[in-house]
Design an enzyme around this catalytic site. Structure first.
Site, mmCIF file in Angstrom:
data_model
loop_
_atom_site.group_PDB
_atom_site.id
_atom_site.type_symbol
_atom_site.label_atom_id
_atom_site.label_comp_id
_atom_site.label_asym_id
_atom_site.label_seq_id
_atom_site.Cartn_x
_atom_site.Cartn_y
_atom_site.Cartn_z
ATOM 1 N N ARG A 191 17.652 -3.170 4.864
ATOM 2 C CA ARG A 191 16.963 -4.246 5.642
ATOM 3 C C ARG A 191 17.453 -5.390 5.137
ATOM 4 N NH1 ARG A 191 12.676 -3.877 7.863
ATOM 5 N NH2 ARG A 191 11.420 -2.764 6.491
ATOM 6 N N TYR A 192 17.816 -5.629 3.885
ATOM 7 C CA TYR A 192 18.341 -6.901 3.331
ATOM 8 C C TYR A 192 19.797 -6.707 3.210
ATOM 9 C CZ TYR A 192 13.420 -7.328 2.001
ATOM 10 O OH TYR A 192 11.843 -7.342 1.821
ATOM 11 N N ARG A 196 21.128 -4.891 -0.429
ATOM 12 C CA ARG A 196 20.390 -3.765 -1.079
ATOM 13 C C ARG A 196 19.760 -2.608 -0.311
ATOM 14 N NH1 ARG A 196 17.960 -8.468 -1.160
ATOM 15 N NH2 ARG A 196 15.659 -8.707 -1.217
ATOM 16 N N CYS A 232 5.221 13.464 -4.135
ATOM 17 C CA CYS A 232 4.580 12.578 -5.372
ATOM 18 C C CYS A 232 4.100 13.657 -6.229
ATOM 19 C CB CYS A 232 3.833 11.465 -4.742
ATOM 20 S SG CYS A 232 4.804 10.263 -3.973
ATOM 21 N N CYS A 241 -1.431 8.497 -3.191
ATOM 22 C CA CYS A 241 -2.317 7.367 -2.971
ATOM 23 C C CYS A 241 -2.863 7.082 -1.563
ATOM 24 C CB CYS A 241 -1.638 6.109 -3.254
ATOM 25 S SG CYS A 241 -0.701 6.066 -4.644
ATOM 26 N N CYS A 261 -0.999 5.288 1.143
ATOM 27 C CA CYS A 261 0.411 4.996 0.980
ATOM 28 C C CYS A 261 1.017 4.483 2.335
ATOM 29 C CB CYS A 261 0.845 6.646 1.174
ATOM 30 S SG CYS A 261 2.619 6.927 0.808
ATOM 31 N N ARG A 279 4.068 4.922 2.974
ATOM 32 C CA ARG A 279 5.186 5.932 3.561
ATOM 33 C C ARG A 279 4.404 7.429 3.900
ATOM 34 N NH1 ARG A 279 8.945 4.058 -0.488
ATOM 35 N NH2 ARG A 279 9.373 2.428 0.932
ATOM 36 N N ASP A 303 -0.548 -2.904 3.162
ATOM 37 C CA ASP A 303 -0.026 -2.658 4.587
ATOM 38 C C ASP A 303 -0.906 -2.195 5.580
ATOM 39 O OD1 ASP A 303 2.536 -3.644 3.928
ATOM 40 O OD2 ASP A 303 3.087 -1.353 2.953
ATOM 41 N N ASP A 321 4.174 -7.497 3.300
ATOM 42 C CA ASP A 321 5.500 -7.170 4.093
ATOM 43 C C ASP A 321 5.313 -7.034 5.294
ATOM 44 O OD1 ASP A 321 8.032 -5.481 4.043
ATOM 45 O OD2 ASP A 321 7.487 -4.275 2.330
ATOM 46 N N LYS A 347 9.805 -8.454 3.030
ATOM 47 C CA LYS A 347 8.684 -9.091 1.866
ATOM 48 C C LYS A 347 8.560 -10.664 2.292
ATOM 49 C CE LYS A 347 9.362 -5.338 -1.258
ATOM 50 N NZ LYS A 347 10.516 -4.979 -0.864
HETATM 51 C C1 PLP Z 1 10.973 -3.837 -1.294
HETATM 52 C C2 PLP Z 1 12.282 -3.307 -0.741
HETATM 53 C C3 PLP Z 1 13.615 -3.573 -1.102
HETATM 54 C C4 PLP Z 1 13.649 -4.463 -2.578
HETATM 55 O O1 PLP Z 1 13.130 -5.581 -2.699
HETATM 56 P P1 PLP Z 1 13.324 -6.609 -3.770
HETATM 57 O O2 PLP Z 1 12.562 -7.868 -3.260
HETATM 58 O O3 PLP Z 1 14.587 -7.037 -4.035
HETATM 59 O O4 PLP Z 1 12.425 -5.999 -4.716
HETATM 60 C C5 PLP Z 1 14.385 -3.192 -0.662
HETATM 61 N N1 PLP Z 1 14.745 -2.601 0.779
HETATM 62 C C6 PLP Z 1 13.627 -2.366 1.360
HETATM 63 C C7 PLP Z 1 13.626 -1.818 2.702
HETATM 64 C C8 PLP Z 1 12.193 -2.785 0.667
HETATM 65 O O5 PLP Z 1 11.167 -2.530 1.138
#
Ligand code: PLP
Length: 412
Positions: free
Chosen positions: A137-138, A141, A150, A154, A157, A159, A318, A355, A362
């Site tokens: 998404r980002y 990362r 798990c 929870c 959850c 997911r 969520d 989120d 986020k």
């Molecule tokens: C939460 C999340 C991350 C990590 O986000 P940070 O703000 O760097 O901790 C990375 N990818 C996805 C899809 C996420 O939901």
């Protein structure tokens, strides 16, 4: 002394909400399982094998099950599975219908009540998934899902569409393809292993993944998202910590919601991770009846610091299908943030995030400390409500004083 009171009236709070009780590190102990040997009890495989997974087991251990819980537990194996480790089960107060541990892991029939704005994939992960099990998404990362299992489940959850494989999602991570994707995307410098819970893997299997990821030159930073230290602290063995420490920089994000989860066993397990040089963060989900209370959250974040864990995020719950009974308002979340910032150690204050529904990632949400911006100043308030001004021009440039007139030097 702080007293924590759900109702806000002047009466003495129930003992489970007293500040001293919330702040204490109790051992969970063997509780219902006094006959089990220490060796078995402390063996994480024994804990997993003896999880409570059926409504019959639950009813036997807890005759105080409410009709809502009974109906929820009877249905649980058709959707998100029911599983509770014996260790974690001991934290439930069977005499208290509103026990914060109970609400997190015992299903309720309300899970079948769904609204049109609720979703099975509230964070839009599937639409950001270039290969199965990877969410990108980002820019820099990725979220690397390793398993759908798990130690315990929870009830809120995010997911649950894939976790425990109960709803026929048929989750199959493909490690080779996931790793190949990371290898071919040099912008990915941070890989977050999650799931399901990566620490359910054997040390060997987890090491195999860490090893392959570490072999990619552009992967700078590894992290593991896990609730195992809370559900199954027995898993945090010296051997596991010895393995993890070879993959630094490696961070671990745990998931804990209530100070009662931070037992003596958990504190010791987290200490072993910290001693392996692993920086620890915590992610909490804001949950109705569990931690939607400033006093509970204050005790929680202070206890986390005592466990060497930095509170990282508080998530607005969520919009997962069937979670309305566990959700609370953004207004309440903001009130909690307001009650933390300034009132306790800055390190103890997490970032509150939503989120974004549908897949925006986020988004930080904060109480407003900036009251207004004028032509020549920003007006702010502090945690006590006192108002201050910071002089600056409307375009953000610092105000510069008019130059002093320079006197001609006198000729003598
Ligand atoms: C939460 C999340 C991350 C990590 O986000 P940070 O703000 O760097 O901790 C990375 N990818 C996805 C899809 C996420 O939901």
């Amino acid at each position: 002394m702080h007293s924590v009171n759900l109702t806000g009236d002047k009466e003495e709070p129930p003992s489970c909400l007293r500040w001293e009780v919330l702040k204490e590190f109790h051992p969970a102990g063997k509780g219902f399982w006094t006959d089990v040997s220490d060796t078995d009890w402390n063996d994480w495989h024994w804990q997993l094998k003896h999880r409570i997974t059926t409504v019959e087991q639950l009813q036997r251990l807890m005759p105080t099950l409410t009709p809502e819980e009974f109906a929820g537990a009877a249905l649980a194996n058709h959707k998100l599975a029911l599983a509770i480790t014996p260790y974690f089960f001991n934290l439930i107060d069977p005499a208290d219908e509103n026990c914060p541990i109970r609400w997190q892991v015992i299903p309720r029939v309300q899970e079948t009540h769904t609204a049109p704005w609720e979703m099975s994939d509230p964070c839009g992960e599937d639409s950001h998934s270039p290969v199965p099990g990877l969410v990108h998404r980002y820019p820099d990362r990725v979220l690397f899902l390793v398993t759908d299992r798990c130690a315990a489940y929870c009830r809120y959850c995010t997911r649950s569409r894939l976790v425990s494989n109960a709803s026929g999602y048929d989750f199959h991570p493909e490690f080779d393809r996931q790793i190949e994707y990371v290898r071919q995307h040099p912008q990915v410098r941070d890989v977050l292993l999650s799931g399901g819970d990566p620490l359910l893997f054997s040390d060997e299997k987890l090491e195999y993944l860490l090893d392959r990821l570490r072999a990619i030159p552009h992967v700078e930073f590894l992290r593991i998202g896990t609730r195992i230290p809370i559900f199954l602290p027995q898993r945090i063995t010296p051997q596991l910590c010895g393995m993890l420490r070879r993959y630094h920089p490696l961070f671990v994000s745990i998931h804990s919601n209530h100070p009662r989860e931070l037992t003596a066993e958990v504190r010791d397990a987290l200490g072993r991770l910290a001693d392996a040089g692993i920086p620890l963060g915590n992610q909490s989900v804001l949950l109705r009846n569990v931690n939607d209370n400033p006093g509970v959250m204050l005790a929680q974040v202070q206890k986390l610091l005592m466990c060497r864990v930095k509170p990282y995020y508080i998530y607005q719950c969520d919009l997962i299908a069937g979670s309305a009974h566990l959700r609370t308002s953004v207004r309440k979340g903001l009130e909690i943030m307001e009650s933390l910032r300034g009132h306790t150690t800055g390190y103890a204050v997490p970032q509150y995030v939503i989120d974004a529904p549908g897949g925006g990632g986020k988004v930080p949400v904060n109480p407003d400390y900036v009251l207004s911006r004028n032509a020549d100043r920003v007006v702010i308030r502090n945690y006590e409500g006192r108002v201050f001004e910071y002089p600056e021009a409307a375009d953000g440039t610092p105000l510069v004083a008019a130059p002093k007139e320079i006197e001609e030097p006198e000729l003598v």
